[in-house]
Design a protein around this motif. Structure first.
Motif, PDB file in Angstrom:
ATOM      1  N   SER A 103      48.451  25.004  37.239  1.00 56.95           N
ATOM      2  CA  SER A 103      48.940  26.362  37.443  1.00 56.95           C
ATOM      3  C   SER A 103      47.876  27.223  38.125  1.00 56.95           C
ATOM      4  N   LEU A 104      46.621  27.075  37.706  1.00 55.57           N
ATOM      5  CA  LEU A 104      45.541  27.837  38.327  1.00 55.57           C
ATOM      6  C   LEU A 104      45.357  27.461  39.794  1.00 55.57           C
ATOM      7  N   SER A 105      45.539  26.181  40.091  1.00 54.93           N
ATOM      8  CA  SER A 105      45.360  25.734  41.475  1.00 54.93           C
ATOM      9  C   SER A 105      46.372  26.387  42.408  1.00 54.93           C
ATOM     10  N   GLN A 106      47.549  26.726  41.872  1.00 52.21           N
ATOM     11  CA  GLN A 106      48.563  27.391  42.684  1.00 52.21           C
ATOM     12  C   GLN A 106      48.212  28.849  42.957  1.00 52.21           C
ATOM     13  N   LYS A 107      47.331  29.399  42.135  1.00 47.39           N
ATOM     14  CA  LYS A 107      46.930  30.802  42.304  1.00 47.39           C
ATOM     15  C   LYS A 107      45.714  30.938  43.226  1.00 47.39           C
ATOM     16  N   LEU A 108      45.058  29.815  43.513  1.00 53.56           N
ATOM     17  CA  LEU A 108      43.883  29.844  44.372  1.00 53.56           C
ATOM     18  C   LEU A 108      44.274  29.863  45.855  1.00 53.56           C
ATOM     19  N   LEU A 117      36.753  21.738  41.165  1.00 50.80           N
ATOM     20  CA  LEU A 117      36.267  20.834  40.118  1.00 50.80           C
ATOM     21  C   LEU A 117      35.424  21.590  39.098  1.00 50.80           C
ATOM     22  N   LEU A 118      34.593  22.507  39.568  1.00 53.17           N
ATOM     23  CA  LEU A 118      33.776  23.305  38.651  1.00 53.17           C
ATOM     24  C   LEU A 118      34.652  24.138  37.724  1.00 53.17           C
ATOM     25  N   MET A 119      35.722  24.705  38.270  1.00 53.70           N
ATOM     26  CA  MET A 119      36.644  25.489  37.444  1.00 53.70           C
ATOM     27  C   MET A 119      37.333  24.610  36.415  1.00 53.70           C
ATOM     28  N   GLY A 120      37.681  23.383  36.807  1.00 51.76           N
ATOM     29  CA  GLY A 120      38.415  22.488  35.921  1.00 51.76           C
ATOM     30  C   GLY A 120      37.616  21.991  34.740  1.00 51.76           C
ATOM     31  N   ILE A 121      36.284  22.110  34.806  1.00 50.17           N
ATOM     32  CA  ILE A 121      35.442  21.600  33.726  1.00 50.17           C
ATOM     33  C   ILE A 121      35.698  22.349  32.415  1.00 50.17           C
ATOM     34  N   ALA A 122      35.959  23.634  32.499  1.00 45.90           N
ATOM     35  CA  ALA A 122      36.055  24.448  31.279  1.00 45.90           C
ATOM     36  C   ALA A 122      37.273  25.354  31.281  1.00 45.90           C
ATOM     37  N   VAL A 123      38.433  24.813  31.590  1.00 45.60           N
ATOM     38  CA  VAL A 123      39.669  25.586  31.497  1.00 45.60           C
ATOM     39  C   VAL A 123      40.127  25.575  30.042  1.00 45.60           C
ATOM     40  N   THR A 124      40.022  26.707  29.375  1.00 50.55           N
ATOM     41  CA  THR A 124      40.497  26.842  28.003  1.00 50.55           C
ATOM     42  C   THR A 124      41.672  27.810  27.977  1.00 50.55           C
ATOM     43  N   ASP A 125      42.297  27.965  26.823  1.00 46.45           N
ATOM     44  CA  ASP A 125      43.447  28.866  26.716  1.00 46.45           C
ATOM     45  C   ASP A 125      43.077  30.281  27.151  1.00 46.45           C
ATOM     46  N   GLY A 127      44.181  32.296  30.504  1.00 45.66           N
ATOM     47  CA  GLY A 127      44.965  33.517  30.396  1.00 45.66           C
ATOM     48  C   GLY A 127      44.351  34.680  31.163  1.00 45.66           C
ATOM     49  N   VAL A 128      43.032  34.844  31.043  1.00 42.13           N
ATOM     50  CA  VAL A 128      42.361  35.936  31.741  1.00 42.13           C
ATOM     51  C   VAL A 128      42.371  35.699  33.250  1.00 42.13           C
ATOM     52  N   SER A 129      42.170  34.453  33.663  1.00 38.41           N
ATOM     53  CA  SER A 129      42.168  34.126  35.092  1.00 38.41           C
ATOM     54  C   SER A 129      43.528  34.376  35.719  1.00 38.41           C
ATOM     55  N   MET A 130      44.592  34.046  34.993  1.00 38.36           N
ATOM     56  CA  MET A 130      45.930  34.269  35.528  1.00 38.36           C
ATOM     57  C   MET A 130      46.238  35.760  35.665  1.00 38.36           C
ATOM     58  N   GLY A 131      45.504  36.603  34.919  1.00 34.49           N
ATOM     59  CA  GLY A 131      45.708  38.036  35.018  1.00 34.49           C
ATOM     60  C   GLY A 131      44.984  38.669  36.191  1.00 34.49           C
ATOM     61  N   PHE A 132      44.203  37.870  36.929  1.00 35.77           N
ATOM     62  CA  PHE A 132      43.492  38.384  38.100  1.00 35.77           C
ATOM     63  C   PHE A 132      44.516  38.811  39.149  1.00 35.77           C
ATOM     64  N   PRO A 133      44.415  40.023  39.682  1.00 34.87           N
ATOM     65  CA  PRO A 133      45.432  40.507  40.639  1.00 34.87           C
ATOM     66  C   PRO A 133      45.442  39.704  41.933  1.00 34.87           C
ATOM     67  N   LYS A 150      45.723  36.641  44.646  1.00 34.00           N
ATOM     68  CA  LYS A 150      45.103  35.330  44.680  1.00 34.00           C
ATOM     69  C   LYS A 150      43.793  35.344  43.894  1.00 34.00           C
ATOM     70  N   LEU A 151      43.541  34.240  43.168  1.00 27.96           N
ATOM     71  CA  LEU A 151      42.376  34.165  42.288  1.00 27.96           C
ATOM     72  C   LEU A 151      41.117  33.790  43.059  1.00 27.96           C
ATOM     73  N   ASN A 152      40.089  34.602  42.914  1.00 24.25           N
ATOM     74  CA  ASN A 152      38.785  34.248  43.459  1.00 24.25           C
ATOM     75  C   ASN A 152      38.113  33.302  42.470  1.00 24.25           C
ATOM     76  N   PRO A 153      37.731  32.090  42.877  1.00 28.27           N
ATOM     77  CA  PRO A 153      37.172  31.116  41.941  1.00 28.27           C
ATOM     78  C   PRO A 153      35.911  31.600  41.237  1.00 28.27           C
ATOM     79  N   PHE A 154      35.164  32.505  41.871  1.00 28.53           N
ATOM     80  CA  PHE A 154      33.932  32.985  41.260  1.00 28.53           C
ATOM     81  C   PHE A 154      34.217  33.887  40.053  1.00 28.53           C
ATOM     82  N   TYR A 155      35.413  34.451  39.983  1.00 27.07           N
ATOM     83  CA  TYR A 155      35.795  35.219  38.801  1.00 27.07           C
ATOM     84  C   TYR A 155      35.919  34.289  37.591  1.00 27.07           C
ATOM     85  N   THR A 156      36.608  33.171  37.781  1.00 25.60           N
ATOM     86  CA  THR A 156      36.757  32.193  36.696  1.00 25.60           C
ATOM     87  C   THR A 156      35.418  31.574  36.335  1.00 25.60           C
TER      88      THR A 156
END
Length: 250
Positions: free
Chosen positions: A89-94, A104-112, A116-122, A124-130
Motif C-alpha cells: 500500500s505504501l509503495s502505491q503512495k510513493l 528497501l530501507l522503508m520496508g525494513i521497519a514498516v509497523t502499524d 498509519g502516519v505515513s499514509m496520512g502524509f498529504p 505523494k509520500l516523500n520516502p524521507f518522511y517515513t
C-alpha cells in the motif's frame, strides 16, 4: 516545495509520540524477555531486527517453551504477514521516481504506527518522511526493551511480576475498543479465546506445541473471518492533490 531534509525532520517530529509509546510497551516486553532468561543484548537485538509487538510477544513465548526453529519461523511469517500488505500500500503512495534502495530501507521497519502516519502524509509520500519516523521509532522500541531487561535485574520480584502483566493489558487496550465498535471483531476475539482455551485443555490438542497452536488458530480463525466477513473497500474517496515533494531521481 518541501525538500528531503525538511520531510525527514518532519518525520522525526511526528515520530516522537510513537517513540514514547514504543518505549513504554517494549519496556514491559523486556521484563518478559528477562523472565525467560534472555540477556539484554539478545532481547535488544531481537527488538532492533523485529519491530513488532505481537511478533516479539509470540517469540518470547516460543523461546520460553523451547519451540522448534520452524515453528518460530512460520509463526513470525503469519503474524507479520500484514506488513507485506502495508508495504504494498505504501509503495502505491510513493512517486515512481523513488529508487529501489529507498524503498528497501522503508520496508525494513514498516509497523502499524509508522504505516498509519505515513499514509496520512498529504499527496505523494516523500520516502524521507517515513525514514524520519523509522529513525526515531525503532530506537525507542529497542531502547525500551533494553531498559526492561536491565530493570529486571534490579527491581524486586513482586514489581517484576506486576510489570509482566502490563503487556497483556496493552493487548486488551487494543482489542477492547475495536470489539466495542464491531460485533464481528468482538465475536472473533471471543472465539479465539475459547479456541485457545480448548487447545490447552482437550486431549491430543493440548499436546500440540505452543508454536503450532498459534499457527493453527491464526490460520483457521483469521481465514474464516476473512471469507465470512470481508472488509468492504470504499472506492469513491477522492484522492488528495499531490504537492511537488522533492524525491531523488533514479
Amino acid at each position: 516545495m518541501k525538500t528531503n531534509l525538511s520531510c525527514f525532520k518532519s518525520g522525526l517530529r511526528d515520530g516522537i509520540p510513537i517513540f514514547l509509546g514504543y518505549l513504554a510497551v517494549s519496556f514491559t516486553l523486556g521484563i518478559v524477555a528477562k523472565n525467560i532468561g534472555m540477556t539484554a543484548f539478545q532481547a535488544t537485538l531481537m527488538s532492533l531486527t523485529n519491530s513488532t509487538s505481537a511478533g516479539e510477544f509470540a517469540a518470547v513465548t516460543l523461546i520460553g517453551a523451547e519451540a522448534a526453529y520452524i515453528e518460530m519461523a512460520v509463526t513470525q511469517f503469519i503474524i507479520n504477514l500484514r506488513y507485506m500488505l502495508m508495504s504494498c500500500s505504501l509503495s502505491q503512495k510513493l512517486p515512481p521516481s523513488v529508487p529501489i534502495r529507498l524503498r528497501l530501507l522503508m520496508g525494513i521497519a514498516v509497523t502499524d504506527e509508522i504505516f498509519g502516519v505515513s499514509m496520512g502524509f498529504p499527496g505523494k509520500l516523500n520516502p524521507f518522511y517515513t525514514l524520519g519516523l523509522i529513525c526515531i521509532a525503532v530506537p525507542g522500541w529497542s531502547f525500551g526493551t533494553f531498559l526492561g531487561v536491565v530493570s529486571g535485574t534490579i527491581l524486586p520480584a513482586p514489581v517484576i511480576t506486576a510489570l509482566s502483566v502490563a503487556l497483556y493489558g496493552m493487548f486488551l487496550s487494543i482489542i477492547i475498543p475495536e470489539a466495542k465498535k464491531s460485533k464481528v471483531i468482538g465475536g472473533i476475539v471471543l472465539i479465539s479465546m475459547l479456541a485457545s482455551f480448548l487447545f490447552s485443555r482437550l486431549p491430543i490438542l493440548k499436546d500440540i506445541s505452543a508454536g503450532m497452536r498459534i499457527i493453527i488458530l491464526t490460520v483457521i480463525i483469521a481465514g474464516a473471518a476473512a471469507v465470512l466477513f470481508p472488509v468492504k473497500e470504499d472506492n469513491d474517496i477522492p484522492e488528495t492533490p499531490a504537492p511537488e515533494n522533492s524525491v531523488p531521481e533514479k
